[in-house]
Design an enzyme around this catalytic site. Sequence first.
Site, PDB file in Angstrom:
ATOM      1  N   THR A  32     131.543  86.468  -1.640  1.00 23.18           N
ATOM      2  CA  THR A  32     131.631  86.718  -0.199  1.00 23.18           C
ATOM      3  C   THR A  32     133.096  86.710   0.237  1.00 23.18           C
ATOM      4  O   THR A  32     133.911  86.058  -0.402  1.00 23.18           O
ATOM      5  CB  THR A  32     130.859  85.585   0.515  1.00 23.18           C
ATOM      6  OG1 THR A  32     129.486  85.756   0.230  1.00 23.18           O
ATOM      7  CG2 THR A  32     131.075  85.567   2.008  1.00 23.18           C
ATOM      8  N   VAL A  52     118.288  85.941   5.176  1.00 19.12           N
ATOM      9  CA  VAL A  52     119.588  85.882   5.840  1.00 19.12           C
ATOM     10  C   VAL A  52     120.286  84.601   5.391  1.00 19.12           C
ATOM     11  O   VAL A  52     119.676  83.529   5.376  1.00 19.12           O
ATOM     12  CB  VAL A  52     119.435  85.897   7.381  1.00 19.12           C
ATOM     13  CG1 VAL A  52     120.797  85.751   8.058  1.00 19.12           C
ATOM     14  CG2 VAL A  52     118.756  87.189   7.840  1.00 19.12           C
ATOM     15  N   GLY A  53     121.557  84.725   5.021  1.00 22.78           N
ATOM     16  CA  GLY A  53     122.327  83.563   4.578  1.00 22.78           C
ATOM     17  C   GLY A  53     123.071  82.887   5.717  1.00 22.78           C
ATOM     18  O   GLY A  53     122.763  83.102   6.898  1.00 22.78           O
TER      19      GLY A  53
HETATM   20  N1  ASP Z   1     127.058  82.328   1.525  1.00 24.31           N
HETATM   21  C1  ASP Z   1     126.593  83.606   1.113  1.00 24.31           C
HETATM   22  C2  ASP Z   1     125.111  83.688   1.328  1.00 24.31           C
HETATM   23  O1  ASP Z   1     124.421  82.727   1.010  1.00 24.31           O
HETATM   24  C3  ASP Z   1     126.886  83.909  -0.302  1.00 24.31           C
HETATM   25  C4  ASP Z   1     128.288  83.619  -0.747  1.00 24.31           C
HETATM   26  O2  ASP Z   1     129.064  83.007  -0.039  1.00 24.31           O
HETATM   27  O3  ASP Z   1     128.643  84.053  -1.822  1.00 24.31           O
HETATM   28  O4  ASP Z   1     124.639  84.692   1.748  1.00 24.31           O
END
Ligand code: ASP
Length: 336
Positions: free
Chosen positions: A203, A232-233
């Site tokens: 990300t 959804v994250g």
């Molecule tokens: N935090 C992001 C999610 O869970 C993934 C990531 O940070 O790599 O969608």
Amino acid sequence: MARFLFITLFLFNFALLQAQNKYVIVIHGGAGTILKGSMTQAEEDSIRDKLKEALTAGSNVLKNNGSSLDAVTAAINVMEDSPLFNAGKGAVFNSKGQNEMDAAIMDGKTLMAGSVAGVHHIKNPINLARLVMEKSPHVMMTGDGAEEFARSQGMQMMPESYFYYEKRYEQLLKVKEKERQDSIKGNKTGLNRKVINDYKFGTVGCVALDRSGNLAAGTSTGGMTNKKFGRVGDSPIIGAGTYANNKTCAVSATGYGEYFIRSVVSYDISALMEYKGMKLQQAADFVINKKLKTLGGEGGVIALDKEGNVAMPFNTEGMYRGYIKEDGTIDIEFYK
Ligand code: ASP
């Protein structure tokens, strides 16, 4: 003579003010099992170069007295346009083999925020989050509605093929295979932390302080490989993956999103500063290395306070991260 003195004094004060009004920009490109030796030198160099390009794009905005919001957008756009990161062009695939992206942006001065979740055709999801903040009465828009809004704002839509990146698709196939084997053995894998960790999170995020003393934060992601359609994250959730408040700090998170949502990571760092008087580093360390870790959550944050202090704690093997300050200090790091 008096006039000459006045002008000299004015210019001197102006220069002093400029020097005092420092700017800082901090970025991350994801956290996970980023181990020394697990990448070739060429791979490491290309990630480092891209991070530097993103930092430079953002710091050029700040240097020219631009806003922290513009700097955050500019830096994130560079990483969204690169397949090296899990955002925009390099977004990971969900369990249906689609790219489904989330992003958020927040203005520390006004506490205005915008976010989008589950979009499939947006080249730069952070720009759409910003349009939601600036051109709609809402904070968060999802899926088809978010894309319809994008079209109404004249945003360029991309075909799904634009986001196809072979390496990411292979990652999906590997995670699926692991899931299949686990289910034969009767193990429940969920999002399969071990396997996902091996493929890094990726990300992207940015926090910035501009010369007017305003903080901003932004995060953009494809989420997690093999996530369920519609999942959804934390990234687009204000207070979980993204938060900014001029009174305290700006934060962008990366890691296993479900844990970041349950720990309300970004807002918690701000709240510890606001209500407990903690310093940035102490607050960020506490949330990442105590609260989140105790729950089993893996990842990290980049955080910046109004004095320009930077904190970048993470509890994984590594986190792509870096910053530039107005005195020219530049730092880019991957490992612990
Ligand atoms: N935090 C992001 C999610 O869970 C993934 C990531 O940070 O790599 O969608």
